[in-house]
Design a protein around this motif. Structure first.
Motif, PDB file in Angstrom:
ATOM      1  N   LYS A  87       0.772  -0.989  -0.194  1.00 51.46           N
ATOM      2  CA  LYS A  87      -0.064   0.170  -0.162  1.00 51.46           C
ATOM      3  C   LYS A  87       0.731   0.886   0.067  1.00 51.46           C
ATOM      4  O   LYS A  87       0.930   2.236  -0.344  1.00 51.46           O
ATOM      5  CB  LYS A  87      -1.246   0.086   1.319  1.00 51.46           C
ATOM      6  CG  LYS A  87      -1.971   0.977   1.123  1.00 51.46           C
ATOM      7  CD  LYS A  87      -2.957   0.528   2.632  1.00 51.46           C
ATOM      8  CE  LYS A  87      -4.439   1.756   2.340  1.00 51.46           C
ATOM      9  NZ  LYS A  87      -5.695   1.506   2.846  1.00 51.46           N
ATOM     10  N   ASN A  91      -0.629  -1.731  -6.930  1.00 51.27           N
ATOM     11  CA  ASN A  91      -1.870  -3.253  -7.705  1.00 51.27           C
ATOM     12  C   ASN A  91      -1.190  -3.152  -8.278  1.00 51.27           C
ATOM     13  O   ASN A  91      -0.844  -3.275  -9.948  1.00 51.27           O
ATOM     14  CB  ASN A  91      -3.519  -1.586  -7.532  1.00 51.27           C
ATOM     15  CG  ASN A  91      -3.499  -0.654  -6.663  1.00 51.27           C
ATOM     16  OD1 ASN A  91      -3.441   0.082  -6.530  1.00 51.27           O
ATOM     17  ND2 ASN A  91      -3.615  -1.646  -5.799  1.00 51.27           N
ATOM     18  N   TYR A 144       0.237   4.238  -9.417  1.00 50.47           N
ATOM     19  CA  TYR A 144      -0.793   5.358  -9.156  1.00 50.47           C
ATOM     20  C   TYR A 144      -0.337   6.603  -8.863  1.00 50.47           C
ATOM     21  O   TYR A 144       0.351   7.816  -9.155  1.00 50.47           O
ATOM     22  CB  TYR A 144      -1.665   4.591  -8.728  1.00 50.47           C
ATOM     23  CG  TYR A 144      -3.065   3.907  -9.306  1.00 50.47           C
ATOM     24  CD1 TYR A 144      -2.552   3.823 -10.798  1.00 50.47           C
ATOM     25  CD2 TYR A 144      -4.084   3.577  -8.096  1.00 50.47           C
ATOM     26  CE1 TYR A 144      -3.288   2.544 -11.229  1.00 50.47           C
ATOM     27  CE2 TYR A 144      -4.882   2.361  -9.386  1.00 50.47           C
ATOM     28  CZ  TYR A 144      -4.863   2.336 -10.609  1.00 50.47           C
ATOM     29  OH  TYR A 144      -5.136   1.149 -11.461  1.00 50.47           O
ATOM     30  N   GLN A 199      -4.305   5.024 -14.339  1.00 49.55           N
ATOM     31  CA  GLN A 199      -6.186   5.339 -13.597  1.00 49.55           C
ATOM     32  C   GLN A 199      -6.607   5.328 -15.106  1.00 49.55           C
ATOM     33  O   GLN A 199      -6.132   6.414 -15.517  1.00 49.55           O
ATOM     34  CB  GLN A 199      -5.865   6.234 -12.382  1.00 49.55           C
ATOM     35  CG  GLN A 199      -5.137   5.036 -10.935  1.00 49.55           C
ATOM     36  CD  GLN A 199      -5.578   6.424 -10.075  1.00 49.55           C
ATOM     37  OE1 GLN A 199      -5.589   7.547 -10.225  1.00 49.55           O
ATOM     38  NE2 GLN A 199      -6.567   5.875  -8.393  1.00 49.55           N
ATOM     39  N   ARG A 208     -10.780  -2.949 -13.161  1.00 51.16           N
ATOM     40  CA  ARG A 208      -9.898  -2.708 -11.873  1.00 51.16           C
ATOM     41  C   ARG A 208      -9.681  -3.555 -11.422  1.00 51.16           C
ATOM     42  O   ARG A 208      -8.965  -4.487 -10.485  1.00 51.16           O
ATOM     43  CB  ARG A 208     -10.578  -1.902 -11.213  1.00 51.16           C
ATOM     44  CG  ARG A 208     -12.181  -2.998 -10.620  1.00 51.16           C
ATOM     45  CD  ARG A 208     -12.350  -1.807  -9.930  1.00 51.16           C
ATOM     46  NE  ARG A 208     -13.983  -2.285  -9.083  1.00 51.16           N
ATOM     47  CZ  ARG A 208     -14.600  -2.408  -7.596  1.00 51.16           C
ATOM     48  NH1 ARG A 208     -13.268  -2.237  -7.406  1.00 51.16           N
ATOM     49  NH2 ARG A 208     -15.476  -3.604  -7.767  1.00 51.16           N
ATOM     50  N   THR A 209     -10.386  -5.693 -12.021  1.00 47.05           N
ATOM     51  CA  THR A 209     -10.562  -6.660 -11.533  1.00 47.05           C
ATOM     52  C   THR A 209      -9.062  -7.315 -11.836  1.00 47.05           C
ATOM     53  O   THR A 209      -8.881  -8.698 -11.225  1.00 47.05           O
ATOM     54  CB  THR A 209     -12.078  -7.606 -11.613  1.00 47.05           C
ATOM     55  OG1 THR A 209     -11.964  -7.110 -13.464  1.00 47.05           O
ATOM     56  CG2 THR A 209     -12.996  -6.406 -10.997  1.00 47.05           C
ATOM     57  N   PRO A 243      -8.021  -2.482  -7.624  1.00 45.97           N
ATOM     58  CA  PRO A 243      -8.430  -0.851  -6.835  1.00 45.97           C
ATOM     59  C   PRO A 243      -9.844  -0.175  -6.869  1.00 45.97           C
ATOM     60  O   PRO A 243     -10.418  -1.557  -7.194  1.00 45.97           O
ATOM     61  CB  PRO A 243      -7.398  -0.181  -7.688  1.00 45.97           C
ATOM     62  CG  PRO A 243      -7.142  -0.924  -9.506  1.00 45.97           C
ATOM     63  CD  PRO A 243      -7.034  -2.352  -8.331  1.00 45.97           C
ATOM     64  N   ARG A 244      -9.865   0.701  -6.676  1.00 46.33           N
ATOM     65  CA  ARG A 244     -11.310   1.450  -6.486  1.00 46.33           C
ATOM     66  C   ARG A 244     -11.514   1.910  -8.307  1.00 46.33           C
ATOM     67  O   ARG A 244     -12.862   2.165  -8.085  1.00 46.33           O
ATOM     68  CB  ARG A 244     -11.439   2.332  -5.712  1.00 46.33           C
ATOM     69  CG  ARG A 244     -11.133   2.092  -4.655  1.00 46.33           C
ATOM     70  CD  ARG A 244     -10.874   3.193  -3.356  1.00 46.33           C
ATOM     71  NE  ARG A 244     -11.216   3.021  -2.071  1.00 46.33           N
ATOM     72  CZ  ARG A 244     -11.005   3.936  -0.570  1.00 46.33           C
ATOM     73  NH1 ARG A 244     -10.848   4.849  -1.665  1.00 46.33           N
ATOM     74  NH2 ARG A 244     -11.171   2.990   0.908  1.00 46.33           N
ATOM     75  N   VAL A 245     -10.830   1.205  -9.215  1.00 43.84           N
ATOM     76  CA  VAL A 245     -10.863   2.364 -10.451  1.00 43.84           C
ATOM     77  C   VAL A 245     -10.918   1.555 -11.494  1.00 43.84           C
ATOM     78  O   VAL A 245      -9.843   0.670 -11.210  1.00 43.84           O
ATOM     79  CB  VAL A 245     -10.912   3.809 -10.512  1.00 43.84           C
ATOM     80  CG1 VAL A 245     -11.326   4.898  -9.354  1.00 43.84           C
ATOM     81  CG2 VAL A 245      -9.058   4.057 -10.227  1.00 43.84           C
ATOM     82  N   ASP A 246     -11.240   1.716 -12.574  1.00 41.27           N
ATOM     83  CA  ASP A 246     -10.610   0.786 -13.957  1.00 41.27           C
ATOM     84  C   ASP A 246      -9.273   1.354 -14.100  1.00 41.27           C
ATOM     85  O   ASP A 246      -8.811   2.733 -13.295  1.00 41.27           O
ATOM     86  CB  ASP A 246     -11.732   1.016 -15.029  1.00 41.27           C
ATOM     87  CG  ASP A 246     -13.099  -0.128 -14.355  1.00 41.27           C
ATOM     88  OD1 ASP A 246     -12.654  -1.075 -13.441  1.00 41.27           O
ATOM     89  OD2 ASP A 246     -13.671   0.075 -15.094  1.00 41.27           O
TER      90      ASP A 246
END
Length: 270
Positions: free
Chosen positions: A23, A28, A120, A144, A179-180, A186-189
């Motif tokens: 983190k 990611n 990111y 991102q 994002r998967t 992560p929270r976003v694509d």
């Protein structure tokens, strides 16, 4: 190319704030081989190319680059993954892995490309590094989604960074990535952002410096529009005439003016 400078070793364990190393380093990792292959295909690299990879992590993309490029230099800030990749490719002379913060690396003195799933938190710094690298041919960066759109006109607006470098470097958005396809998710694509250095810049070196000063003035925010900002350095009548010829309404916000009209304004005002 000179070897990257040594950096303090990052800790694998949790730091004092309780955040994991992954983190803290904005990691990611790409977990989908199909997306790694897509990124390599989108880059257009070939068997004779030198490629730099940023933040390879466990090496999902590195594996694809090793099969497509002539040479791969991978830079990983996390000592655990840097050691893992060095061991994996110890017998392969085409792949070299370093533990380093990519932002401290000296660019090669020969043509090279960058292909990477970049952290990111360091995206803008890495893009600026690429733009400053004299021998870069292209950069294919997984960023991102919002960043890729912002810097390629995807929102109908253009960033100062893209406008400033447009005469020498094309910014273009490539495929979107769900994002998967990353771990942790992560929270976003994400999306591919292409930087392609032009073999012949749209402006000569002297004109390019003048153009960049014009962009700096235009983005200064004086008066609420590009025309108002330009009028602080040029006669108002001249600015209105230039805007009319370039197709720029005098009340148009600076962010919505595309690169072609910026270049037209520069040529008229210069």
């Amino acid at each position: 190319m000179s070897r990257p400078r040594s950096l303090p070793r990052a800790r694998d364990a949790r730091d004092h704030s309780g955040l994991s190393a992954r983190k803290r380093l904005s990691q990611n990792f790409l977990a989908d081989a199909g997306t790694a292959r897509l990124l390599v295909r989108a880059s257009g690299i070939g068997s004779r190319d030198l490629v730099l990879e940023i933040g390879p992590g466990a090496g999902m993309l590195t594996r694809q680059l090793a099969g497509a490029a002539g040479r791969v230099l991978a830079y990983e800030i996390d000592p655990h993954y840097a050691a893992l990749l060095r061991k994996r490719y110890a017998a392969d002379d085409r792949v070299r892995c370093f533990q380093a913060d990519f932002r401290s690396v000296t660019a090669p003195r020969e043509p090279f490309a960058v292909v990477a799933n970049i952290p990111y938190a360091s995206t803008t710094d890495i893009v600026r590094w690429c733009l400053a690298a004299r021998h870069l041919t292209s950069a294919t960066l997984l960023t991102q989604l919002e960043f890729a759109r912002k810097h390629s006109g995807g929102y109908g607006r253009w960033s100062k960074l893209a406008i400033t470098h447009w005469p020498s470097t094309e910014f273009a958005m490539g495929p979107r990535v769900d994002r998967t396809c990353f771990r942790p998710v992560p929270r976003v694509d994400s999306a591919v952002l292409h930087l392609r250095n032009r073999p012949r810049p749209l402006l000569a070196p002297g004109a390019l410096r003048e153009y960049r000063r014009l962009v700096e003035l235009g983005f200064s925010g004086v008066g609420g529009s590009l025309a108002a900002s330009l009028a602080t350095a040029f006669p108002s009548r001249r600015v209105r005439a230039a805007c009319r010829i370039a197709g720029v309404p005098t009340d148009e916000p600076v962010g919505t003016i595309d690169p072609e009209r910026w270049i037209a304004l520069h040529r008229i005002l210069s």
